[in-house]
Motif scaffolding. Structure first.
Motif, PDB file in Angstrom:
ATOM      1  N   THR A 293       8.716  14.712 -23.460  1.00  0.00           N
ATOM      2  CA  THR A 293       7.445  14.601 -22.730  1.00  0.00           C
ATOM      3  C   THR A 293       6.332  14.118 -23.633  1.00  0.00           C
ATOM      4  OG1 THR A 293       8.136  16.406 -21.273  1.00  0.00           O
ATOM      5  CG2 THR A 293       5.788  15.849 -21.311  1.00  0.00           C
ATOM      6  N   MET A 294       6.210  14.702 -24.814  1.00  0.00           N
ATOM      7  CA  MET A 294       5.163  14.279 -25.729  1.00  0.00           C
ATOM      8  C   MET A 294       5.371  12.858 -26.213  1.00  0.00           C
ATOM      9  SD  MET A 294       3.087  16.720 -25.706  1.00  0.00           S
ATOM     10  CE  MET A 294       2.027  15.826 -26.826  1.00  0.00           C
ATOM     11  N   ALA A 295       6.633  12.447 -26.395  1.00  0.00           N
ATOM     12  CA  ALA A 295       6.900  11.072 -26.819  1.00  0.00           C
ATOM     13  C   ALA A 295       6.477  10.078 -25.743  1.00  0.00           C
ATOM     14  CB  ALA A 295       8.382  10.919 -27.147  1.00  0.00           C
ATOM     15  N   VAL A 296       6.757  10.396 -24.489  1.00  0.00           N
ATOM     16  CA  VAL A 296       6.355   9.496 -23.394  1.00  0.00           C
ATOM     17  C   VAL A 296       4.833   9.403 -23.304  1.00  0.00           C
ATOM     18  CG1 VAL A 296       6.373   9.213 -20.888  1.00  0.00           C
ATOM     19  CG2 VAL A 296       8.475   9.855 -22.095  1.00  0.00           C
ATOM     20  N   ILE A 297       4.152  10.538 -23.405  1.00  0.00           N
ATOM     21  CA  ILE A 297       2.686  10.533 -23.346  1.00  0.00           C
ATOM     22  C   ILE A 297       2.104   9.731 -24.499  1.00  0.00           C
ATOM     23  CG2 ILE A 297       0.636  11.992 -23.511  1.00  0.00           C
ATOM     24  CD1 ILE A 297       2.191  14.180 -22.081  1.00  0.00           C
ATOM     25  N   SER A 298       2.624   9.898 -25.698  1.00  0.00           N
ATOM     26  CA  SER A 298       2.117   9.167 -26.855  1.00  0.00           C
ATOM     27  C   SER A 298       2.332   7.670 -26.704  1.00  0.00           C
ATOM     28  CB  SER A 298       2.796   9.676 -28.124  1.00  0.00           C
ATOM     29  OG  SER A 298       2.533  11.052 -28.319  1.00  0.00           O
ATOM     30  N   LEU A 299       3.503   7.258 -26.212  1.00  0.00           N
ATOM     31  CA  LEU A 299       3.772   5.832 -26.021  1.00  0.00           C
ATOM     32  C   LEU A 299       2.847   5.224 -24.971  1.00  0.00           C
ATOM     33  CD1 LEU A 299       7.683   5.781 -26.182  1.00  0.00           C
ATOM     34  CD2 LEU A 299       6.078   4.885 -27.873  1.00  0.00           C
ATOM     35  N   LEU A 300       2.616   5.956 -23.891  1.00  0.00           N
ATOM     36  CA  LEU A 300       1.715   5.433 -22.859  1.00  0.00           C
ATOM     37  C   LEU A 300       0.304   5.265 -23.403  1.00  0.00           C
ATOM     38  CD1 LEU A 300       2.919   7.445 -19.725  1.00  0.00           C
ATOM     39  CD2 LEU A 300       3.348   5.050 -20.264  1.00  0.00           C
ATOM     40  N   LEU A 301      -0.146   6.224 -24.211  1.00  0.00           N
ATOM     41  CA  LEU A 301      -1.481   6.111 -24.799  1.00  0.00           C
ATOM     42  C   LEU A 301      -1.559   4.965 -25.791  1.00  0.00           C
ATOM     43  CD1 LEU A 301      -2.409   9.869 -25.366  1.00  0.00           C
ATOM     44  CD2 LEU A 301      -3.363   8.314 -23.660  1.00  0.00           C
ATOM     45  N   LEU A 302      -0.511   4.772 -26.563  1.00  0.00           N
ATOM     46  CA  LEU A 302      -0.525   3.691 -27.544  1.00  0.00           C
ATOM     47  C   LEU A 302      -0.523   2.323 -26.878  1.00  0.00           C
ATOM     48  CD1 LEU A 302       1.936   5.037 -30.274  1.00  0.00           C
ATOM     49  CD2 LEU A 302      -0.538   4.786 -30.450  1.00  0.00           C
ATOM     50  N   PHE A 303       0.116   2.190 -25.723  1.00  0.00           N
ATOM     51  CA  PHE A 303       0.163   0.912 -25.014  1.00  0.00           C
ATOM     52  C   PHE A 303      -1.023   0.736 -24.060  1.00  0.00           C
ATOM     53  CE2 PHE A 303       4.671   1.147 -26.220  1.00  0.00           C
ATOM     54  CZ  PHE A 303       4.823  -0.122 -26.761  1.00  0.00           C
ATOM     55  N   GLY A 304      -1.987   1.617 -24.114  1.00  0.00           N
ATOM     56  CA  GLY A 304      -3.241   1.413 -23.393  1.00  0.00           C
ATOM     57  C   GLY A 304      -3.299   1.969 -22.000  1.00  0.00           C
ATOM     58  N   PHE A 305      -2.331   2.772 -21.604  1.00  0.00           N
ATOM     59  CA  PHE A 305      -2.382   3.358 -20.265  1.00  0.00           C
ATOM     60  C   PHE A 305      -3.426   4.480 -20.245  1.00  0.00           C
ATOM     61  CE2 PHE A 305       1.751   1.363 -20.247  1.00  0.00           C
ATOM     62  CZ  PHE A 305       1.844   0.839 -18.978  1.00  0.00           C
ATOM     63  N   SER A 306      -4.266   4.483 -19.218  1.00  0.00           N
ATOM     64  CA  SER A 306      -5.328   5.472 -19.094  1.00  0.00           C
ATOM     65  C   SER A 306      -4.805   6.684 -18.338  1.00  0.00           C
ATOM     66  CB  SER A 306      -6.541   4.867 -18.370  1.00  0.00           C
ATOM     67  OG  SER A 306      -7.564   5.816 -18.261  1.00  0.00           O
ATOM     68  N   LEU A 307      -4.362   7.671 -19.112  1.00  0.00           N
ATOM     69  CA  LEU A 307      -3.807   8.874 -18.497  1.00  0.00           C
ATOM     70  C   LEU A 307      -4.886   9.868 -18.098  1.00  0.00           C
ATOM     71  CD1 LEU A 307      -0.778   9.513 -20.886  1.00  0.00           C
ATOM     72  CD2 LEU A 307      -0.785   8.296 -18.708  1.00  0.00           C
ATOM     73  N   PHE A 308      -6.079   9.719 -18.665  1.00  0.00           N
ATOM     74  CA  PHE A 308      -7.142  10.671 -18.405  1.00  0.00           C
ATOM     75  C   PHE A 308      -8.297  10.061 -17.604  1.00  0.00           C
ATOM     76  CE2 PHE A 308      -5.141  11.584 -22.477  1.00  0.00           C
ATOM     77  CZ  PHE A 308      -4.656  12.857 -22.249  1.00  0.00           C
ATOM     78  N   GLY A 309      -8.052   8.898 -17.018  1.00  0.00           N
ATOM     79  CA  GLY A 309      -9.096   8.248 -16.236  1.00  0.00           C
ATOM     80  C   GLY A 309     -10.216   7.765 -17.139  1.00  0.00           C
ATOM     81  N   ASN A 310     -11.425   7.914 -16.706  1.00  0.00           N
ATOM     82  CA  ASN A 310     -12.601   7.504 -17.476  1.00  0.00           C
ATOM     83  C   ASN A 310     -13.248   8.672 -18.216  1.00  0.00           C
ATOM     84  OD1 ASN A 310     -12.338   4.843 -16.528  1.00  0.00           O
ATOM     85  ND2 ASN A 310     -13.499   5.320 -14.651  1.00  0.00           N
ATOM     86  N   SER A 311     -12.549   9.800 -18.259  1.00  0.00           N
ATOM     87  CA  SER A 311     -13.151  10.990 -18.889  1.00  0.00           C
ATOM     88  C   SER A 311     -13.129  10.897 -20.410  1.00  0.00           C
ATOM     89  CB  SER A 311     -12.404  12.248 -18.436  1.00  0.00           C
ATOM     90  OG  SER A 311     -11.030  12.160 -18.802  1.00  0.00           O
ATOM     91  N   VAL A 312     -12.338   9.988 -20.975  1.00  0.00           N
ATOM     92  CA  VAL A 312     -12.240   9.822 -22.415  1.00  0.00           C
ATOM     93  C   VAL A 312     -12.838   8.478 -22.803  1.00  0.00           C
ATOM     94  CG1 VAL A 312     -10.696   9.742 -24.399  1.00  0.00           C
ATOM     95  CG2 VAL A 312     -10.169  11.245 -22.477  1.00  0.00           C
TER      96      VAL A 312
ATOM     97  N   GLU B 235     -14.329   5.574 -28.062  1.00  0.00           N
ATOM     98  CA  GLU B 235     -14.421   6.130 -29.410  1.00  0.00           C
ATOM     99  C   GLU B 235     -13.533   7.355 -29.569  1.00  0.00           C
ATOM    100  OE1 GLU B 235     -16.908   5.503 -27.457  1.00  0.00           O
ATOM    101  OE2 GLU B 235     -17.956   3.797 -28.394  1.00  0.00           O
ATOM    102  N   ALA B 236     -13.374   8.122 -28.509  1.00  0.00           N
ATOM    103  CA  ALA B 236     -12.571   9.339 -28.603  1.00  0.00           C
ATOM    104  C   ALA B 236     -11.086   9.092 -28.375  1.00  0.00           C
ATOM    105  CB  ALA B 236     -13.056  10.377 -27.593  1.00  0.00           C
ATOM    106  N   MET B 237     -10.728   7.920 -27.858  1.00  0.00           N
ATOM    107  CA  MET B 237      -9.318   7.651 -27.556  1.00  0.00           C
ATOM    108  C   MET B 237      -8.422   7.704 -28.789  1.00  0.00           C
ATOM    109  SD  MET B 237      -7.012   7.209 -25.382  1.00  0.00           S
ATOM    110  CE  MET B 237      -8.004   6.959 -23.901  1.00  0.00           C
ATOM    111  N   PRO B 238      -8.833   7.144 -29.972  1.00  0.00           N
ATOM    112  CA  PRO B 238      -7.962   7.265 -31.159  1.00  0.00           C
ATOM    113  C   PRO B 238      -7.703   8.719 -31.553  1.00  0.00           C
ATOM    114  CG  PRO B 238      -9.584   5.550 -31.502  1.00  0.00           C
ATOM    115  CD  PRO B 238      -9.981   6.260 -30.243  1.00  0.00           C
ATOM    116  N   ILE B 239      -8.725   9.571 -31.363  1.00  0.00           N
ATOM    117  CA  ILE B 239      -8.530  10.987 -31.690  1.00  0.00           C
ATOM    118  C   ILE B 239      -7.498  11.610 -30.757  1.00  0.00           C
ATOM    119  CG2 ILE B 239      -9.664  13.223 -31.856  1.00  0.00           C
ATOM    120  CD1 ILE B 239     -12.248  11.787 -32.535  1.00  0.00           C
ATOM    121  N   VAL B 240      -7.610  11.273 -29.457  1.00  0.00           N
ATOM    122  CA  VAL B 240      -6.640  11.788 -28.487  1.00  0.00           C
ATOM    123  C   VAL B 240      -5.240  11.296 -28.819  1.00  0.00           C
ATOM    124  CG1 VAL B 240      -5.992  11.818 -26.051  1.00  0.00           C
ATOM    125  CG2 VAL B 240      -8.404  11.996 -26.695  1.00  0.00           C
TER     126      VAL B 240
END
Length: 304
Positions: free
Chosen positions: A22-41, A44-49
Motif C-alpha cells: 500500500t505504501m509503495a503504491v501511494i509513493s509511486l502515485l505521488l512521485l508520478f504527480g497524481f493528486s491524492l489529496f486534492g488541492n489541500s496540499v 511547496e509542501a508536496m515534496p515533504i509529503v
C-alpha cells in the motif's frame, strides 16, 4: 513441522506485505504527480509529503524484510539445521542492520551523500560520548556477539559459570538467562560469562559422568568392595547401563580405602536426585554385605 504451524508461520507475512504494498503504491502515485489529496496540499509542501510517504514505505519494507528473514532463514534454515531456535541476539542484530540499511538507502536516494557525511560525523561524536557512558553495556553486547560466534553453549544446555549451574533459556544482546535446579532465574551479563570458565554439561555429547566417593575399612578386600559397590550402582534407578558405571580405587587414606563410584546421567537436572538414590542403594548393599563406612580413628599413647 505440522501444517498448522507452517500456516501460522506464513500468516505473519500478511500484514507486513499489505502495508508495504500500500505504501509503495501511494509513493509511486505521488512521485508520478497524481493528486491524492486534492488541492489541500500546496506545491511547496508536496515534496515533504512525498518524503514522508517514501520514508514510511522504506520502514514498512524493512519490517517486511525482517519477517521474511524470520520465516525463511531463521525458522526455515537455521532452526532446522540446529534443531533449536537461533539466538535472540543474532536475530536482533540482523533486524537492526536491515532497518539501518533501508534508512541509509532512503537518505542517500532522497538527499544525496552530503547528509550521509554529516550523519556519520555527528554519529561519530555521539558514539564517543555514548561509548564512555555505556562501557559496560557495550562490553556486554560485544561479549554476547563473541559467544554467539563461538557457540560455547546453546539454548537448553546445562552450563556452570563461576560455580553457578543452570539451564540456558535465553541469550540476548546484554545478558544470558539461566534457570537453576532450584527453578530460580539468574541473569548473568555476557561480559561476566566471557571472562570466566564455562562448563557445558551437554557437550560434546550427552550423557555425562559424575561420581560418588565412598570409603571402606581396610579389613574389606578390594575386590569384594568393588563387587558390592558395583551391584549397588547397577541396582540404582537413574544410573545408565550404557555407558555403564564403574568403581575404581582412589586412595589409601588415614581412615580407610577410598573408592570412586562413577556413573552416567541423562541430564544435569538429575545431579541431585540420582546421587541420592545411589547413596541410598550403596548404604543398603553395604549393610547386607556386612560392610561399614569407617569412622575417624586415633591412637592415643600415654606416657610419663
Amino acid at each position: 513441522m505440522a501444517p498448522d504451524s507452517s500456516r501460522h508461520r506464513y500468516i505473519v507475512l500478511f500484514w507486513p506485505a499489505i502495508v508495504t504494498s500500500t505504501m509503495a503504491v501511494i509513493s509511486l502515485l505521488l512521485l508520478f504527480g497524481f493528486s491524492l489529496f486534492g488541492n489541500s496540499v500546496s506545491d511547496e509542501a508536496m515534496p515533504i509529503v512525498q518524503n514522508i510517504c517514501i520514508a514510511l514505505t522504506m520502514l514498512s519494507a524493512a519490517w517486511f524484510t525482517c519477517k521474511l528473514f524470520d520465516v525463511f532463514f531463521w525458522a526455515g534454515v537455521v532452526e532446522k539445521r540446529l534443531g533449536q531456535p537461533p539466538s535472540r541476539l543474532l536475530v536482533d542484530v540482523t533486524r537492526l542492520l536491515i532497518v539501518l540499511a533501508f534508512v541509509l538507502t532512503f537518505v542517500w536516494t532522497r538527499f544525496g551523500t552530503a547528509p550521509l557525511t554529516e550523519l556519520l560525523v555527528s554519529s561519530g561524536v555521539v558514539g564517543v560520548v555514548l561509548g564512555f557512558a555505556l562501557q559496560r553495556m557495550i562490553s556486554d553486547f560485544f561479549s554476547g556477539s563473541a559467544l554467539n560466534v563461538e557457540h560455547p553453549f546453546h539454548i537448553g544446555d546445562w552450563i556452570e559459570v563461576n560455580g553457578l549451574a543452570g539451564k540456558v533459556v535465553e541469550v540476548n544482546w546484554r545478558a544470558t538467562h539461566v534457570v537453576t535446579i532450584e527453578n530460580i532465574l539468574v541473569v548473568m551479563p555476557n561480559s561476566f560469562i566471557a571472562e570466566r570458565r564455562i562448563t557445558n554439561y551437554n557437550h560434546p555429547a550427552m550423557p555425562f559422568r559424575t561420581e560418588f566417593p565412598v570409603s571402606l575399612e581396610y579389613s574389606v578386600p578390594v575386590h569384594d568392595a568393588k563387587r558390592v559397590l558395583m551391584a549397588a550402582l547397577l541396582d540404582a534407578p537413574g544410573v545408565l547401563a550404557d555407558p555403564g558405571p564403574d568403581v575404581i580405587l582412589k586412595e589409601f587414606g588415614n581412615d580407610g580405602v577410598g573408592y570412586r563410584c562413577r556413573f552416567y546421567l541423562n541430564s544435569y537436572a538429575d545431579i541431585n536426585t540420582v546421587p541420592d538414590i545411589v547413596a541410598t542403594h550403596i548404604s543398603e548393599h553395604l549393610w547386607q554385605a556386612g560392610m561399614s563406612v569407617p569412622y575417624p580413628k586415633r591412637d592415643v599413647y600415654h606416657t610419663k
